[in-house]
Design a protein around this motif. Structure first.
Motif, PDB file in Angstrom:
ATOM      1  N   GLY A  22       0.704  -1.335   0.111  1.00 18.53           N
ATOM      2  CA  GLY A  22       0.010   0.155  -0.140  1.00 18.53           C
ATOM      3  C   GLY A  22       0.986   1.322  -0.021  1.00 18.53           C
ATOM      4  N   ALA A  23       2.126   1.238  -0.083  1.00 22.72           N
ATOM      5  CA  ALA A  23       3.043   2.241  -0.147  1.00 22.72           C
ATOM      6  C   ALA A  23       2.615   3.517  -1.177  1.00 22.72           C
ATOM      7  CB  ALA A  23       4.577   1.831  -0.069  1.00 22.72           C
ATOM      8  N   ASP A  24       2.203   2.998  -2.324  1.00 21.87           N
ATOM      9  CA  ASP A  24       1.883   3.940  -3.438  1.00 21.87           C
ATOM     10  C   ASP A  24       0.708   4.724  -3.089  1.00 21.87           C
ATOM     11  OD1 ASP A  24       4.236   2.796  -4.957  1.00 21.87           O
ATOM     12  OD2 ASP A  24       2.998   1.687  -6.162  1.00 21.87           O
ATOM     13  N   GLU A  25      -0.318   4.031  -2.592  1.00 23.68           N
ATOM     14  CA  GLU A  25      -1.399   4.801  -2.211  1.00 23.68           C
ATOM     15  C   GLU A  25      -1.154   5.799  -1.050  1.00 23.68           C
ATOM     16  OE1 GLU A  25      -4.169   4.918  -3.910  1.00 23.68           O
ATOM     17  OE2 GLU A  25      -3.147   3.861  -5.123  1.00 23.68           O
ATOM     18  N   ILE A  26      -0.425   5.430  -0.183  1.00 24.68           N
ATOM     19  CA  ILE A  26      -0.017   6.068   1.150  1.00 24.68           C
ATOM     20  C   ILE A  26       0.690   7.440   0.371  1.00 24.68           C
ATOM     21  CG2 ILE A  26       1.546   6.415   3.195  1.00 24.68           C
ATOM     22  CD1 ILE A  26       0.771   3.571   3.656  1.00 24.68           C
ATOM     23  N   ALA A  27       1.556   7.244  -0.622  1.00 26.37           N
ATOM     24  CA  ALA A  27       2.474   8.374  -0.971  1.00 26.37           C
ATOM     25  C   ALA A  27       1.462   9.090  -1.649  1.00 26.37           C
ATOM     26  CB  ALA A  27       3.548   7.740  -1.905  1.00 26.37           C
ATOM     27  N   LYS A  28       0.538   8.563  -2.491  1.00 27.57           N
ATOM     28  CA  LYS A  28      -0.413   9.778  -3.164  1.00 27.57           C
ATOM     29  C   LYS A  28      -1.411  10.459  -2.302  1.00 27.57           C
ATOM     30  CE  LYS A  28      -0.702   6.770  -7.223  1.00 27.57           C
ATOM     31  NZ  LYS A  28      -1.799   6.006  -7.875  1.00 27.57           N
ATOM     32  N   LYS A  29      -1.692   9.920  -1.190  1.00 28.18           N
ATOM     33  CA  LYS A  29      -2.375  10.541  -0.288  1.00 28.18           C
ATOM     34  C   LYS A  29      -1.834  11.559   0.418  1.00 28.18           C
ATOM     35  CE  LYS A  29      -5.741   7.093   1.324  1.00 28.18           C
ATOM     36  NZ  LYS A  29      -6.205   6.213   2.486  1.00 28.18           N
ATOM     37  N   ALA A  30      -0.418  11.449   0.687  1.00 31.24           N
ATOM     38  CA  ALA A  30       0.463  12.414   1.191  1.00 31.24           C
ATOM     39  C   ALA A  30       0.683  13.557   0.333  1.00 31.24           C
ATOM     40  CB  ALA A  30       1.667  11.696   1.743  1.00 31.24           C
ATOM     41  N   ILE A  31       0.868  13.206  -0.817  1.00 28.71           N
ATOM     42  CA  ILE A  31       1.327  14.197  -1.784  1.00 28.71           C
ATOM     43  C   ILE A  31       0.210  15.163  -2.016  1.00 28.71           C
ATOM     44  CG2 ILE A  31       1.729  14.531  -4.159  1.00 28.71           C
ATOM     45  CD1 ILE A  31       3.589  11.949  -3.912  1.00 28.71           C
ATOM     46  N   TYR A  32      -1.180  14.428  -2.085  1.00 27.52           N
ATOM     47  CA  TYR A  32      -2.330  15.303  -2.316  1.00 27.52           C
ATOM     48  C   TYR A  32      -2.562  16.318  -1.149  1.00 27.52           C
ATOM     49  CZ  TYR A  32      -4.415  13.829  -6.781  1.00 27.52           C
ATOM     50  OH  TYR A  32      -4.493  13.681  -8.048  1.00 27.52           O
ATOM     51  N   ALA A  33      -2.398  15.812  -0.002  1.00 32.01           N
ATOM     52  CA  ALA A  33      -2.457  16.543   1.168  1.00 32.01           C
ATOM     53  C   ALA A  33      -1.767  17.669   1.150  1.00 32.01           C
ATOM     54  CB  ALA A  33      -2.186  15.702   2.574  1.00 32.01           C
ATOM     55  N   ALA A  34      -0.269  17.534   0.974  1.00 31.26           N
ATOM     56  CA  ALA A  34       0.652  18.596   0.756  1.00 31.26           C
ATOM     57  C   ALA A  34       0.215  19.612  -0.401  1.00 31.26           C
ATOM     58  CB  ALA A  34       1.986  18.317   0.991  1.00 31.26           C
ATOM     59  N   ALA A  35      -0.240  18.975  -1.458  1.00 34.79           N
ATOM     60  CA  ALA A  35      -0.579  20.078  -2.422  1.00 34.79           C
ATOM     61  C   ALA A  35      -1.628  20.544  -2.386  1.00 34.79           C
ATOM     62  CB  ALA A  35      -0.622  19.008  -3.764  1.00 34.79           C
ATOM     63  N   ASP A  36      -2.728  20.450  -1.445  1.00 37.48           N
ATOM     64  CA  ASP A  36      -3.897  21.067  -1.074  1.00 37.48           C
ATOM     65  C   ASP A  36      -3.421  22.188  -0.341  1.00 37.48           C
ATOM     66  OD1 ASP A  36      -5.718  19.625  -2.428  1.00 37.48           O
ATOM     67  OD2 ASP A  36      -6.359  18.324  -0.793  1.00 37.48           O
ATOM     68  N   ILE A  37      -2.827  22.115   0.510  1.00 35.22           N
ATOM     69  CA  ILE A  37      -1.958  23.279   1.323  1.00 35.22           C
ATOM     70  C   ILE A  37      -1.583  24.425   0.559  1.00 35.22           C
ATOM     71  CG2 ILE A  37      -0.459  23.955   3.100  1.00 35.22           C
ATOM     72  CD1 ILE A  37      -0.868  21.123   4.533  1.00 35.22           C
ATOM     73  N   VAL A  38      -0.618  23.960  -0.411  1.00 36.72           N
ATOM     74  CA  VAL A  38       0.096  24.917  -1.182  1.00 36.72           C
ATOM     75  C   VAL A  38      -0.967  25.699  -2.174  1.00 36.72           C
ATOM     76  CG1 VAL A  38       1.780  25.232  -2.881  1.00 36.72           C
ATOM     77  CG2 VAL A  38       2.282  23.663  -1.055  1.00 36.72           C
TER      78      VAL A  38
END
Length: 162
Positions: A22-38
């Motif tokens: 599930g590492a790929d899905e975890i990475a995607k969730k983390a990237i989207y969370a950070a991208a939303d902030i920016v």
């Protein structure tokens, strides 16, 4: 020579394998969370851009603001791309502008490209004063975005390892 044994090693190995799967899905969730902030901060900066009505310029005169319709075009075209995997195995999402403005011109019959307008506002041009709005947002939210990525990764890892 010391000897170590682990009890329930198979169970731990199973959790680790689930985490790896599930590492790929975890990475995607983390990237989207950070991208939303920016992206939220950039959106606020777009709203804060000075508004100026279109006018013909005299020699040496420059625009210091953005016409209201071009500002709206920037807001409408702003977004986050789907996350993709690059050739080096890194997950990436881009935040930016897409499409064309709503007002066709002689030089741009489809409308002014929104990326070109955003770059001209950000960096300035021969007829436009520099009004950075992307770089300040990125700089202001970098630590917060990194913290959010770490939080999402930790949270998702904890869920998987239960």
């Amino acid at each position: 020579m010391a000897r170590m044994t682990f009890k329930a090693g198979d169970e731990y190995a199973l959790k680790l394998s689930r985490l790896a799967a599930g590492a790929d899905e975890i990475a995607k969730k983390a990237i989207y969370a950070a991208a939303d902030i920016v992206a939220d901060e950039i959106g606020k900066n777009i709203d804060a851009l000075p508004t100026e009505s279109f006018r013909y310029l005299r020699d040496g005169d420059k625009f210091s603001g953005v016409p209201g319709q071009q500002k709206q075009d920037l807001k409408d075209s702003f977004g986050i791309t789907p996350i993709s995997l690059d050739g080096d195995g890194n997950w990436n999402a881009k935040i930016g502008f897409d499409g064309y403005g709503s007002t066709p011109t002689k030089a741009y019959p489809q409308g002014l490209p929104n990326q070109l307008l955003a770059r001209a506002i950000e960096s300035g041009s021969s007829v436009r004063q520099k009004t950075p709005f992307v770089r300040p947002a990125v700089n202001a939210t970098k630590k917060q975005a990194q913290t959010e990525m770490a939080r999402v990764i930790d949270e998702e890892t904890a869920k998987t390892m239960k």
